[in-house]
Design an enzyme around this catalytic site. Structure first.
Site, PDB file in Angstrom:
ATOM      1  N   ASP A  40       4.362  -4.733  -7.501  1.00 49.83           N
ATOM      2  CA  ASP A  40       3.729  -3.496  -7.029  1.00 49.83           C
ATOM      3  C   ASP A  40       4.266  -2.284  -7.786  1.00 49.83           C
ATOM      4  O   ASP A  40       3.730  -1.185  -7.637  1.00 49.83           O
ATOM      5  CB  ASP A  40       3.933  -3.314  -5.514  1.00 49.83           C
ATOM      6  CG  ASP A  40       5.382  -3.451  -5.099  1.00 49.83           C
ATOM      7  OD1 ASP A  40       6.006  -4.456  -5.469  1.00 49.83           O
ATOM      8  OD2 ASP A  40       5.904  -2.549  -4.421  1.00 49.83           O
ATOM      9  N   ASN A  41       5.310  -2.476  -8.573  1.00 47.48           N
ATOM     10  CA  ASN A  41       5.850  -1.378  -9.365  1.00 47.48           C
ATOM     11  C   ASN A  41       5.531  -1.558 -10.842  1.00 47.48           C
ATOM     12  O   ASN A  41       6.206  -1.001 -11.693  1.00 47.48           O
ATOM     13  CB  ASN A  41       7.366  -1.270  -9.172  1.00 47.48           C
ATOM     14  CG  ASN A  41       7.734  -0.880  -7.751  1.00 47.48           C
ATOM     15  OD1 ASN A  41       6.912  -0.294  -7.048  1.00 47.48           O
ATOM     16  ND2 ASN A  41       8.933  -1.205  -7.323  1.00 47.48           N
ATOM     17  N   GLY A  74       0.829  -1.216   0.000  1.00 46.79           N
ATOM     18  CA  GLY A  74       0.000   0.000   0.000  1.00 46.79           C
ATOM     19  C   GLY A  74       0.858   1.259   0.000  1.00 46.79           C
ATOM     20  O   GLY A  74       2.080   1.203   0.157  1.00 46.79           O
TER      21      GLY A  74
END
Ligand code: AMP
Ligand code: MG
Length: 493
Positions: free
Chosen positions: A253-254, A91
């Protein structure tokens, strides 16, 4: 929706429609914010009032101290595979989305502040960002945009007046970042890992309406989303490789659903051609090295496929697996096609022949052996296209093998009906003169950390129009001096 004093007209679809996918955030408390870089052309593109925003009042907004009218600050939740291990809850640990703006092309963008303080997802972190990595992300985004490669961009960099602690004390800063969205592969993984299929479906519908509207009415729209994200990501990675860019931390997440380059951390451009090039201080195995990026893209896209399986064919899981596997397994071939198409253009070819792959690979092997500068090679090859080999010969020095390659290349281009000068012009349109070279980036960051922004502004000028040779910028074309040594970058946290 009202226009406030700074020209922001927010329309916050994520806040409105995606309850449960974020937490509300509050702003920062930066003691003395100061804008150190302001992206006037991007501000204009977003229909913002540059003069009003590039001011002390604007600095308060762009660091998160003041929340402008119409914003609804929030931090998004996501998960992610980091270096192959799954983290179920990451997050926005140091970022908040201020809101969404529709730009002059009618495209919806996120305006996010990165480094604006702790959030519910900060875990052990301080929620802050240091000036060096903020400026590095600013430069890299502009360089990428200048190259014509999809990317998030910085609207401004603001120092907070606070000292933060990394390896030693560093000035704190906030990057205001504009992105087509901040939906990540990891956003899907978060809900899929929790078995929340309805949420995965809601997210997929949101992603489709925001990025792949053409799929909205389709029967197999979730399978279509997988295909679309595969296509856009492979295109992106091929373009990175064409210009010698190493992202450095291709965790899931990237990886953006929109197909933009996102989360510039330990990234860099290669100078000498080296498929094994790794610049990140934390990438000990070379997982995210230059030549491994297509492999890692496939790995990440397989994780994306897994996250979508439950909505592709909810009642017949085997069918979803079989369908998705076909797409994932064809990635290497699909990537090679995209990569080779771009490499053909880089060496000035306008047609396709079967032996082109061999021609390109032989060239790359020669470059690798002779430790030739990747960027300079293609500009000099354009000289060779008009009969002047001096530049390339000088680049290869004593190594004479390039002469044979040039002969094969000349034989190849002779089979195309294209005038020499037109070919050279075409090549120069896609092979940059200027990239954000590591030594230039470092030099400009060191100066900026001491309060001198001249070098960084000059570098930004060069990399913002990288295909156009500029008088007075000759030094920016050159590779790093010998004494610069091997380059290592840090994660930017
Ligand atoms: P990154 O390496 O920047 O892609 O970040 C990976 C994860 O770590 C994300 O969830 C970030 O929000 C979080 N993170 C990175 N730096 C910090 C920080 N200084 N404070 C809190 N969370 C952070
Ligand atoms: Mg990240």
């Amino acid at each position: 929706m009202n226009k406030n004093d700074f020209g922001f007209v927010f329309d916050n679809s994520f806040a409105r429609e995606m309850n449960g996918f974020y937490v509300n955030s509050k702003g920062a408390d930066a003691p003395s914010p100061q804008i150190v870089l302001f992206n006037r052309s991007l501000a204009n593109h977003l229909k913002l009032d540059s003069n009003a925003l590039n001011s002390p009042a604007g600095a308060n907004i762009l660091c998160g101290n003041t929340i402008p009218e119409g914003a609804s600050p929030l931090s998004q939740v996501y998960a992610g595979h980091q270096f192959g291990s799954f983290s179920a809850r990451l997050g926005d640990g140091r970022a908040m989305l201020l809101g969404e703006i529709v730009d002059t092309n009618g495209q919806r963008c996120d305006l996010q502040l990165k480094g604006s303080g702790k959030t519910e997802y900060s875990r052990g972190g301080d929620g802050k960002a240091a000036l060096g990595p903020v400026l590095r992300e600013y430069i890299m985004g502009e360089a990428m945009h200048g190259l014509g490669i999809a990317t998030t961009r910085a609207l401004a960099a603001v120092t907070t007046g606070e000292i933060i602690h990394r390896e030693g004390a560093k000035p704190g800063a906030v990057l205001s970042r504009v992105a087509s969205s901040h939906l990540r592969v990891g956003t899907f993984q978060y809900f899929a890992a929790r078995g929340e299929q309805e949420k995965v479906r809601q997210l997929a519908d949101y992603a489709i309406s925001r990025h792949y509207g053409e799929l909205a009415g389709e029967k197999d729209k979730y399978f279509g989303l997988l295909r679309a994200v595969i296509n856009t990501q492979l295109m992106l990675v091929a373009k990175w490789v064409h210009v010698g860019f190493v992202h450095g931390v291709m965790n899931t997440d990237n990886m953006s659903i929109s197909g933009e380059t996102i989360d510039y951390g330990p990234c860099a451009f290669i100078d000498t051609y080296d498929p094994g090039a790794v610049f990140s201080s934390i990438d000990h195995t070379g997982r995210y090295g230059f030549g491994n990026q297509p492999v890692m893209a496939q790995w990440n896209l397989a994780r994306f496929a897994e996250a979508l399986l439950g909505i592709i064919e909810p009642d017949i899981p085997e069918k979803a697996v079989a369908q998705a596997s076909v797409l994932i397994n064809q990635i290497p071939e699909q990537y090679t096609y995209l990569w080779l198409s771009g490499m053909r253009e880089k060496i000035g070819l306008a047609s396709q022949e079967e032996n082109d792959l061999e021609l390109v690979n032989t060239m790359l092997n020669l470059m690798e052996k002779a430790r030739v500068d990747y960027t300079q090679f293609f500009r000099f090859l354009a000289h060779s296209a008009i009969g002047d080999d001096a530049g390339l010969q000088a680049l290869f020095g004593k190594d004479k093998a390039i002469a044979n390659w040039l002969e094969s290349w000349r034989a190849r281009i002779a089979r195309e009906d294209l005038e020499a000068a037109a070919r050279a012009t075409q090549m120069n349109k896609i092979n940059p003169v200027y990239i954000a070279r590591n030594h230039l980036v470092e030099e400009s960051l060191r100066a900026a950390e001491k309060g001198n922004y001249q070098a960084i502004n000059q570098l930004l000028t060069a990399v913002s129009s990288p295909y156009k040779t500029r008088a007075g910028f000759e030094g920016f074309e050159q590779p790093a001096p010998e004494d610069f040594g091997p380059y290592e970058t840090f994660c930017g946290t």
